[in-house]
Design an enzyme around this catalytic site. Structure first.
Site, PDB file in Angstrom:
ATOM      1  N   ASN A  11       2.465   2.233   4.599  1.00 57.41           N
ATOM      2  CA  ASN A  11       2.450   3.567   5.498  1.00 57.41           C
ATOM      3  C   ASN A  11       4.144   3.614   5.718  1.00 57.41           C
ATOM      4  O   ASN A  11       4.763   2.719   6.496  1.00 57.41           O
ATOM      5  CB  ASN A  11       1.911   3.415   6.587  1.00 57.41           C
ATOM      6  CG  ASN A  11       2.171   4.602   7.521  1.00 57.41           C
ATOM      7  OD1 ASN A  11       2.795   5.578   7.504  1.00 57.41           O
ATOM      8  ND2 ASN A  11       1.864   4.167   8.981  1.00 57.41           N
ATOM      9  N   LYS A  13       5.804   5.647   7.200  1.00 52.75           N
ATOM     10  CA  LYS A  13       6.228   6.229   8.691  1.00 52.75           C
ATOM     11  C   LYS A  13       7.472   7.273   8.407  1.00 52.75           C
ATOM     12  O   LYS A  13       7.691   7.950   7.228  1.00 52.75           O
ATOM     13  CB  LYS A  13       6.306   5.328   9.650  1.00 52.75           C
ATOM     14  CG  LYS A  13       5.432   4.292   9.720  1.00 52.75           C
ATOM     15  CD  LYS A  13       5.432   3.640  10.880  1.00 52.75           C
ATOM     16  CE  LYS A  13       4.360   2.523  10.963  1.00 52.75           C
ATOM     17  NZ  LYS A  13       3.939   1.659  12.109  1.00 52.75           N
ATOM     18  N   GLU A 103      -0.020   6.178  16.115  1.00 53.96           N
ATOM     19  CA  GLU A 103       1.306   6.882  16.712  1.00 53.96           C
ATOM     20  C   GLU A 103       1.017   8.137  16.634  1.00 53.96           C
ATOM     21  O   GLU A 103       1.508   9.025  17.585  1.00 53.96           O
ATOM     22  CB  GLU A 103       2.384   6.528  15.512  1.00 53.96           C
ATOM     23  CG  GLU A 103       2.855   5.068  15.602  1.00 53.96           C
ATOM     24  CD  GLU A 103       3.422   4.427  14.579  1.00 53.96           C
ATOM     25  OE1 GLU A 103       3.808   5.130  13.629  1.00 53.96           O
ATOM     26  OE2 GLU A 103       3.457   3.144  14.566  1.00 53.96           O
ATOM     27  N   GLY A 179       4.088  -3.001  14.358  1.00 56.32           N
ATOM     28  CA  GLY A 179       5.356  -3.130  14.676  1.00 56.32           C
ATOM     29  C   GLY A 179       6.184  -3.984  15.598  1.00 56.32           C
ATOM     30  O   GLY A 179       7.319  -3.913  15.965  1.00 56.32           O
TER      31      GLY A 179
HETATM   32  P1  PGA Z   1       3.300  -2.459  10.935  1.00 56.82           P
HETATM   33  O1  PGA Z   1       2.665  -1.079  11.074  1.00 56.82           O
HETATM   34  O2  PGA Z   1       2.673  -3.129   9.722  1.00 56.82           O
HETATM   35  O3  PGA Z   1       4.806  -2.083  11.097  1.00 56.82           O
HETATM   36  O4  PGA Z   1       2.920  -2.879  12.087  1.00 56.82           O
HETATM   37  C1  PGA Z   1       1.591  -0.887  10.582  1.00 56.82           C
HETATM   38  C2  PGA Z   1       1.069   0.722  10.683  1.00 56.82           C
HETATM   39  O5  PGA Z   1       1.221   1.316  11.645  1.00 56.82           O
HETATM   40  O6  PGA Z   1       0.175   1.044   9.938  1.00 56.82           O
END
Ligand code: PGA
Length: 255
Positions: A11, A13, A103, A179
């Site tokens: 992902n 983002k 999110e 994150g």
């Molecule tokens: P991350 O994000 O691996 O940076 O923790 C996971 C996600 O939001 O799907």
């Protein structure tokens, strides 16, 4: 029972414009041996503006990486300024669409009802939803994680035919792990993914529960993927930060 084919999804983002996306995808494809796809499905979920470029790249270079999206609207068309139709995604050969990422829920106020409408719309267009669920740190500390996840999964699957539930992907992502560099322990992640599967069983029956793929997400890295993937109810990972770098993501895929 044999485990389901794992699905490891990146992902991105709001990272990588379409030129960066092409470079990252080419590198990722180069890093992944053809044999890798025999045992694992790999998807990449770039921003909307990258989709057309990556669709063409996948096509021309005959890549086995699956094209995904991060979000969509539930209507096919209409006066929804700024939104993207699931029908448009289907036209771009998108196969997997994330629905209800935390999110989106937190920052853009997506409710369980909206997420459910998206799940139904994604299925209607013959794509596969990755339905996201997960608790906040406060909810975990108040022992409300199980109930939160059960409620999100039940609401997300409302009205989905049992045969469709079986081909769904559900991502369990504890919000406090996204994150943050903090991962759930493999045992805790397993326990929650089992709750997701048991909830699917209540909603769609045993076949649906046996077929649904449950991903863990939240600070998945090359160092912790193996342990997570050894868990009986974890069928893959939704990877954010570590999917941006092709070397790191390839290391996760080939765990
Ligand atoms: P991350 O994000 O691996 O940076 O923790 C996971 C996600 O939001 O799907």
């Amino acid at each position: 029972m044999a485990k389901r084919t794992p699905l490891i999804s990146g992902n991105w983002k709001m990272h990588h414009d379409h030129l960066e996306a092409i470079r990252v995808m080419q590198k990722l494809n180069f890093r992944l041996p053809l044999d890798a796809y025999k045992t694992v499905d790999v998807s990449v979920h770039p921003p909307f503006t990258d989709l057309r470029a990556l669709q063409t790249l996948i096509d021309v270079d005959e890549m086995s990486i699956i094209l995904g999206a991060q979000h969509c609207h539930w209507e096919d068309k209409g006066a929804f300024t700024g939104e993207v139709s699931p029908a448009f995604l289907k036209k771009l050969n998108v196969s997997l669409v994330i629905a209800g990422h935390s999110e989106r829920r937190e920052l853009f106020h997506e409710t369980d009802e909206m997420v459910n409408k998206k799940v139904l719309a994604i299925l209607k267009h013959e794509m596969t939803p990755i339905l996201c669920c997960g608790e906040t740190l406060d909810e975990r500390e108040a022992n409300e994680a199980d109930a939160k996840v059960q409620a999100q999964v039940t609401a997300g699957l409302n009205g989905v035919a049992p045969g469709d539930v079986a081909r769904l992907v559900i991502a369990y992502e504890p919000i406090w792990a996204i994150g943050t560099g903090r991962t759930a322990t493999a045992a805790d992640a397993q326990a929650m993914c089992k709750i997701v599967r048991d909830t699917v069983k209540n909603v769609g029956g045993s076949d649906a529960a046996a077929g649904v793929r449950v991903q863990y997400g939240g600070s998945v890295k090359p160092a912790n993927i193996k342990e997570l993937m050894e868990m009986p109810d974890i069928d893959g990972a939704l990877v954010g930060g570590a999917s941006l770098d092709p070397d790191e993501f390839a290391a996760i895929v080939t765990y």
